[in-house]
Design an enzyme around this catalytic site. Structure first.
Site, PDB file in Angstrom:
ATOM      1  N   HIS A 239       1.483   0.520  12.437  1.00 52.51           N
ATOM      2  CA  HIS A 239       1.868  -0.842  12.798  1.00 52.51           C
ATOM      3  C   HIS A 239       3.382  -0.980  12.948  1.00 52.51           C
ATOM      4  O   HIS A 239       4.162  -0.214  12.382  1.00 52.51           O
ATOM      5  CB  HIS A 239       1.352  -1.828  11.763  1.00 52.51           C
ATOM      6  CG  HIS A 239      -0.137  -1.993  11.807  1.00 52.51           C
ATOM      7  ND1 HIS A 239      -0.804  -2.894  11.008  1.00 52.51           N
ATOM      8  CD2 HIS A 239      -1.091  -1.386  12.552  1.00 52.51           C
ATOM      9  CE1 HIS A 239      -2.102  -2.831  11.259  1.00 52.51           C
ATOM     10  NE2 HIS A 239      -2.300  -1.907  12.187  1.00 52.51           N
TER      11      HIS A 239
ATOM     12  N   GLU B  27       5.602  -3.145  11.817  1.00 57.44           N
ATOM     13  CA  GLU B  27       6.382  -3.368  10.606  1.00 57.44           C
ATOM     14  C   GLU B  27       6.585  -2.068   9.842  1.00 57.44           C
ATOM     15  O   GLU B  27       7.681  -1.764   9.363  1.00 57.44           O
ATOM     16  CB  GLU B  27       5.701  -4.364   9.661  1.00 57.44           C
ATOM     17  CG  GLU B  27       5.157  -5.604  10.264  1.00 57.44           C
ATOM     18  CD  GLU B  27       3.757  -5.471  10.831  1.00 57.44           C
ATOM     19  OE1 GLU B  27       3.557  -4.698  11.796  1.00 57.44           O
ATOM     20  OE2 GLU B  27       2.864  -6.160  10.342  1.00 57.44           O
TER      21      GLU B  27
ATOM     22  N   CYS C  18      -0.608  -7.489   8.783  1.00 54.88           N
ATOM     23  CA  CYS C  18      -1.862  -7.283   8.057  1.00 54.88           C
ATOM     24  C   CYS C  18      -1.497  -7.217   6.570  1.00 54.88           C
ATOM     25  O   CYS C  18      -0.310  -7.132   6.210  1.00 54.88           O
ATOM     26  CB  CYS C  18      -2.550  -5.998   8.518  1.00 54.88           C
ATOM     27  SG  CYS C  18      -1.689  -4.467   8.051  1.00 54.88           S
TER      28      CYS C  18
ATOM     29  N   CYS D 210       0.596  -4.042   5.628  1.00 52.33           N
ATOM     30  CA  CYS D 210       1.997  -4.116   6.063  1.00 52.33           C
ATOM     31  C   CYS D 210       2.762  -5.199   5.314  1.00 52.33           C
ATOM     32  O   CYS D 210       3.949  -5.041   5.041  1.00 52.33           O
ATOM     33  CB  CYS D 210       2.084  -4.333   7.575  1.00 52.33           C
ATOM     34  SG  CYS D 210       1.637  -2.860   8.516  1.00 52.33           S
TER      35      CYS D 210
END
Length: 143
Positions: A70, A72, A98, A101
């Site tokens: 992801h 991040e 999410c 993260c």
């Protein structure tokens, strides 16, 4: 022409970073900032050296593509790789993190999370309140 405020400026940069994403299921960009200085950026894509979704296809588990890292997480990893402290920073993300993260953001010292689109996990709201981390919605409609 009116000058953009800092928040719009950094979110616009996050949107540009998202254009580098290699998983067509979701294009997400992230920019980590402290004192109006960009510390790191990241987008969702595969592990370094691994085939990307747009080359090899999606690797799906429980309706999620697990081939990608992801945005991040990539921004946090990029800062770590380059020896950049992100303690007491802010992150601008084109979609809310999410839960996994979100936990990475918290444990790496990020204090404010700006996001444009709410994505999936309501748990982040509860934990943000409990931990004193600001979640700031920057989309058009109030979430």
């Amino acid at each position: 022409m009116t000058r953009k405020d800092w928040h719009a400026y950094f979110m616009d940069i996050a949107e540009q970073v998202a254009t580098r994403s290699t998983c067509d299921r979701k294009y997400v960009g992230a920019v980590i900032v402290r004192d109006k200085n960009i510390l790191s950026t990241g987008y969702n894509g595969s592990m370094r050296g691994s085939s990307h979704c747009d080359e090899a296809g999606h690797l799906m588990e429980n309706t999620h593509c697990v081939r990608t890292v992801h945005a991040e997480a990539n921004a946090i990893a990029q800062a770590a790789k380059n020896g950049v402290s992100i303690d007491n920073s802010e992150i601008y993300i084109t979609a809310s993190p999410c839960f996994y993260c979100f936990k990475l953001c918290i444990n790496s010292g990020i204090k404010k999370i700006y996001y444009k689109e709410f994505y999936r996990d309501e748990k982040i709201t509860k934990f943000a309140e409990e931990l004193g981390v600001e979640l700031i919605y920057m989309g058009k409609e109030k979430k």
